[in-house]
Scaffold this active site. Structure first.
Site, PDB file in Angstrom:
ATOM      1  N   TRP A  83      -9.862   9.191  -0.161  1.00  0.00           N
ATOM      2  CA  TRP A  83     -10.027   8.363   1.028  1.00  0.00           C
ATOM      3  C   TRP A  83     -11.407   7.717   1.116  1.00  0.00           C
ATOM      4  O   TRP A  83     -11.601   6.770   1.891  1.00  0.00           O
ATOM      5  CB  TRP A  83      -9.752   9.173   2.290  1.00  0.00           C
ATOM      6  CG  TRP A  83      -8.300   9.274   2.613  1.00  0.00           C
ATOM      7  CD1 TRP A  83      -7.529  10.401   2.647  1.00  0.00           C
ATOM      8  CD2 TRP A  83      -7.421   8.191   2.962  1.00  0.00           C
ATOM      9  NE1 TRP A  83      -6.233  10.091   2.975  1.00  0.00           N
ATOM     10  CE2 TRP A  83      -6.149   8.742   3.185  1.00  0.00           C
ATOM     11  CE3 TRP A  83      -7.597   6.811   3.098  1.00  0.00           C
ATOM     12  CZ2 TRP A  83      -5.043   7.961   3.534  1.00  0.00           C
ATOM     13  CZ3 TRP A  83      -6.500   6.033   3.457  1.00  0.00           C
ATOM     14  CH2 TRP A  83      -5.241   6.609   3.673  1.00  0.00           C
ATOM     15  N   GLN A  91       4.216   7.424   2.260  1.00  0.00           N
ATOM     16  CA  GLN A  91       3.564   6.619   3.280  1.00  0.00           C
ATOM     17  C   GLN A  91       3.346   5.215   2.727  1.00  0.00           C
ATOM     18  O   GLN A  91       2.726   5.043   1.670  1.00  0.00           O
ATOM     19  CB  GLN A  91       2.238   7.256   3.684  1.00  0.00           C
ATOM     20  CG  GLN A  91       2.402   8.567   4.443  1.00  0.00           C
ATOM     21  CD  GLN A  91       2.901   8.352   5.876  1.00  0.00           C
ATOM     22  OE1 GLN A  91       2.125   8.121   6.789  1.00  0.00           O
ATOM     23  NE2 GLN A  91       4.215   8.428   6.063  1.00  0.00           N
ATOM     24  N   TRP A 144       0.826  -1.213   0.000  1.00  0.00           N
ATOM     25  CA  TRP A 144       0.000   0.000   0.000  1.00  0.00           C
ATOM     26  C   TRP A 144       0.856   1.257   0.000  1.00  0.00           C
ATOM     27  O   TRP A 144       1.877   1.330   0.698  1.00  0.00           O
ATOM     28  CB  TRP A 144      -0.890   0.001   1.236  1.00  0.00           C
ATOM     29  CG  TRP A 144      -1.487   1.333   1.567  1.00  0.00           C
ATOM     30  CD1 TRP A 144      -0.910   2.338   2.323  1.00  0.00           C
ATOM     31  CD2 TRP A 144      -2.766   1.837   1.180  1.00  0.00           C
ATOM     32  NE1 TRP A 144      -1.750   3.420   2.408  1.00  0.00           N
ATOM     33  CE2 TRP A 144      -2.902   3.144   1.719  1.00  0.00           C
ATOM     34  CE3 TRP A 144      -3.815   1.306   0.431  1.00  0.00           C
ATOM     35  CZ2 TRP A 144      -4.040   3.920   1.537  1.00  0.00           C
ATOM     36  CZ3 TRP A 144      -4.957   2.081   0.246  1.00  0.00           C
ATOM     37  CH2 TRP A 144      -5.060   3.364   0.785  1.00  0.00           C
ATOM     38  N   MET A 145       0.403   2.299  -0.733  1.00  0.00           N
ATOM     39  CA  MET A 145       1.063   3.603  -0.721  1.00  0.00           C
ATOM     40  C   MET A 145       0.016   4.700  -0.647  1.00  0.00           C
ATOM     41  O   MET A 145      -1.008   4.634  -1.323  1.00  0.00           O
ATOM     42  CB  MET A 145       1.904   3.791  -1.985  1.00  0.00           C
ATOM     43  CG  MET A 145       2.603   5.153  -2.078  1.00  0.00           C
ATOM     44  SD  MET A 145       3.522   5.367  -3.624  1.00  0.00           S
ATOM     45  CE  MET A 145       2.175   5.668  -4.773  1.00  0.00           C
ATOM     46  N   ASP A 186       2.330  16.217  10.201  1.00  0.00           N
ATOM     47  CA  ASP A 186       2.728  16.522   8.823  1.00  0.00           C
ATOM     48  C   ASP A 186       3.638  17.746   8.724  1.00  0.00           C
ATOM     49  O   ASP A 186       3.313  18.738   8.055  1.00  0.00           O
ATOM     50  CB  ASP A 186       1.495  16.719   7.934  1.00  0.00           C
ATOM     51  CG  ASP A 186       0.499  15.583   8.029  1.00  0.00           C
ATOM     52  OD1 ASP A 186       0.887  14.497   8.477  1.00  0.00           O
ATOM     53  OD2 ASP A 186      -0.672  15.782   7.651  1.00  0.00           O
ATOM     54  N   ASP A 200       0.351   9.112   0.977  1.00  0.00           N
ATOM     55  CA  ASP A 200       0.938  10.445   0.830  1.00  0.00           C
ATOM     56  C   ASP A 200       2.405  10.447   0.391  1.00  0.00           C
ATOM     57  O   ASP A 200       3.221   9.694   0.934  1.00  0.00           O
ATOM     58  CB  ASP A 200       0.894  11.199   2.165  1.00  0.00           C
ATOM     59  CG  ASP A 200      -0.487  11.324   2.746  1.00  0.00           C
ATOM     60  OD1 ASP A 200      -1.450  10.847   2.132  1.00  0.00           O
ATOM     61  OD2 ASP A 200      -0.605  11.894   3.848  1.00  0.00           O
ATOM     62  N   SER A 239       3.386  11.369   7.908  1.00  0.00           N
ATOM     63  CA  SER A 239       3.916  12.246   6.857  1.00  0.00           C
ATOM     64  C   SER A 239       4.839  13.338   7.392  1.00  0.00           C
ATOM     65  O   SER A 239       4.789  13.719   8.558  1.00  0.00           O
ATOM     66  CB  SER A 239       2.759  12.887   6.089  1.00  0.00           C
ATOM     67  OG  SER A 239       2.027  11.923   5.388  1.00  0.00           O
ATOM     68  N   GLU A 290      -4.688  18.814   7.007  1.00  0.00           N
ATOM     69  CA  GLU A 290      -3.459  18.031   7.032  1.00  0.00           C
ATOM     70  C   GLU A 290      -2.608  18.319   5.794  1.00  0.00           C
ATOM     71  O   GLU A 290      -3.000  19.063   4.892  1.00  0.00           O
ATOM     72  CB  GLU A 290      -3.750  16.532   7.151  1.00  0.00           C
ATOM     73  CG  GLU A 290      -4.649  15.938   6.100  1.00  0.00           C
ATOM     74  CD  GLU A 290      -5.003  14.484   6.402  1.00  0.00           C
ATOM     75  OE1 GLU A 290      -4.639  13.971   7.485  1.00  0.00           O
ATOM     76  OE2 GLU A 290      -5.655  13.855   5.556  1.00  0.00           O
TER      77      GLU A 290
END
Length: 506
Positions: free
Chosen positions: A296, A40, A21-22, A153, A24, A81, A205
């Site tokens: 998301w 991420q 999974w990937m 972040d 940000d 992040s 964010e």
């Protein structure tokens, strides 16, 4: 379009993780001839999980070398992040007087069995070997948890006028600014956000902060301004899902002042899939940025093939003076153009198409860049289909002096979170001319569109799932349109792959 058994192909131009999974992009920095891209990463599953920092490098923004994971969760928490910079003059004292790389990240620590019971602090890691290995700073955190949950972040930038470093942090519904002279000790400076821009149930964010010259500035107008980019996550009160908006104003090293009305919500991209934008530091005059291409609302449920997630194409950012104030504009980085050459198709001009007329302009390779210039008469409405049939469609509706945009997308895969949100029909702003230029980039899994008017621009980035070669089609729903010129460019490799796929299918 049914995607129940769809297995995505790896993009030819867009960055993807080697597996897992990937989300940000993190820590974008240019150092000694290499662009570093951290992200991420959950290497053990194709859904979001304990966050690592994945890592890759490139010399041209197009061909990436995967490197070992830079940061992994430890007893202190997961690695959320952040950003990276070059400590050129070793102000931290970590590099024996030589330049080195610093990565600022959020340590996310869950305090109980409840995943929503957490605290966040800001930590530092450093590399003495061009980013190949990383050590955590012994005195972490450099900013401890403040007593409220959402504190994350960190984006660290140099503010030349005050000769200090600035950290922008997402703190609930605001961005907080901190300053430092040595990158190790930080002092609170100010907060921005209350009463400005978009607010939902989700905290702000992924901030970014940078200064740019203003193109087209006239006498009396500012010749440079600061840009503050902020992400808004998906929540039940936000049907659009996650999105990115930005502010233009002045930053004096302490406070950010918004040039626009507090109620203005300036979208960086009008599509559903452009989030967590970050720009590279240390790029000598160019402001290059990339975003996570997903939303998301359905990110954990998109089709996958052992990996899930991709980045947008790198974009060069500029500021432009328009009738609506200074606005952020984007163009795909020139390196992407250089990577996609060799096979070209021209789209010939067509004088006038009237109501009810339909034209197939050209075939469209799955990996390609296209450009189309057209002029609408006032009151016209035109539908432009890209890729496969009605999977993605852009509608242009002409007023007296401008063109309003709307996009639609179809697709289901049998999972409620995906089926309820992936199909969409949304307004996408407008541009200030009846003559518009539409540029699009197709790749496996994505469609990125830039629409330019006289001075205004709209970007529309969408996740897309199709394995069938499509075409560029124009339908005139009202009024009339003239097609001025156009072209489609693809790579020899992409055309060859499609011929092989077609022969296997037949």
């Amino acid at each position: 379009m049914s995607l129940v058994e769809f297995s995505p192909l790896r993009p030819a131009l867009h960055f993807t993780p080697p597996m897992g999974w990937m989300n940000d992009p993190n820590g974008l920095v240019y150092f000694e001839g290499e662009y570093h891209l951290f992200y991420q990463y959950h290497p053990h599953d194709t859904v979001w999980g304990p966050m690592h920092w994945g890592h890759a490098v490139s010399t041209d923004l197009c061909r990436w070398e995967h490197l070992p994971i830079a940061l992994a969760p430890d007893a202190q928490g997961a690695c959320f992040s952040g950003s990276a910079i070059v400590d050129e003059h070793d102000v931290t004292g970590l590099f024996d007087g030589q330049p080195g790389l610093l990565a600022f990240y959020t340590c996310h620590r869950v305090l109980s069995d409840d995943p929503e019971d957490y605290e966040q602090s800001q930590c530092l890691a450093y590399s003495r070997d061009k980013g190949r290995t990383w050590q955590r700073y012994a005195s972490n955190p450099v900013l401890p948890a403040p007593g409220f949950k959402d504190f994350r972040d960190p984006k660290v930038v140099w503010h030349a006028a005050t000769q200090r470093w600035v950290m922008a942090l997402a703190c609930g519904q605001e961005i907080h600014f901190y300053t430092s002279e040595n990158l190790l000790h930080w002092q609170f400076a100010s907060a921005f956000g209350e009463g400005h821009g978009a607010h939902t149930q989700h905290p702000w964010e992924c901030p970014d902060l940078f200064e740019l010259p203003v193109e087209g500035a006239k006498n009396g107008q500012a010749t440079s301004r600061w840009v503050l980019i902020v992400g808004i996550g998906a929540t039940p009160d936000n049907a659009f899902g996650s999105f990115t908006h930005y502010f233009v104003g002045e930053f004096d090293g302490q406070r950010f002042t918004n040039d626009h009305s507090p109620d203005d919500v300036m979208m960086m991209d009008e599509g559903r899939d452009f989030y967590a934008v970050q720009s590279w530091s240390n790029t000598s005059g160019r402001r290059l940025a990339v975003a996570w291409l997903n939303n998301w609302q359905y990110a954990n449920h998109t089709p996958e093939a052992g990996w899930r997630g991709m980045m947008s194409l790198p974009r060069e950012l500029t500021l432009r003076a328009t009738s609506s104030g200074i606005q952020l504009c984007q163009r795909i980085a020139r390196e992407c153009h250089e990577a996609l050459t060799a096979v070209s198709q021209s789209i010939p001009p067509q004088a006038i198409l009237g109501v009810g007329q339909y034209s197939v302009l050209t075939s469209l390779p799955l990996v390609s860049r296209g450009v189309l210039a057209l002029t609408l008469t006032a009151g016209s409405r035109v539908a432009l289909s890209l890729q496969q049939g009605d999977h993605q469609q852009l509608t242009l509706e002409a007023g007296e002096e401008d063109v309003a945009l709307r996009y639609t997308r179809n697709g289901v895969n049998g999972q409620a979170a995906f089926d309820d949100h992936f199909t969409c029909d949304h307004a996408a702003g407008s541009v200030d001319s009846l003559t518009v230029t539409i540029e699009w980039w197709c790749d496996h899994g994505s469609l990125e569109i830039l629409v330019n008017g006289a001075t205004q621009q709209r970007a529309i980035s969408q996740v897309s799932f199709t394995q069938a070669k499509g075409s560029v089609d124009v339908s005139v729903l009202e009024g009339s349109v003239s097609l001025l010129e156009g072209s489609v460019v693809s790579s020899k490799e992409a055309v060859a792959q499609e011929k092989v796929a077609s022969s296997c299918t037949n």
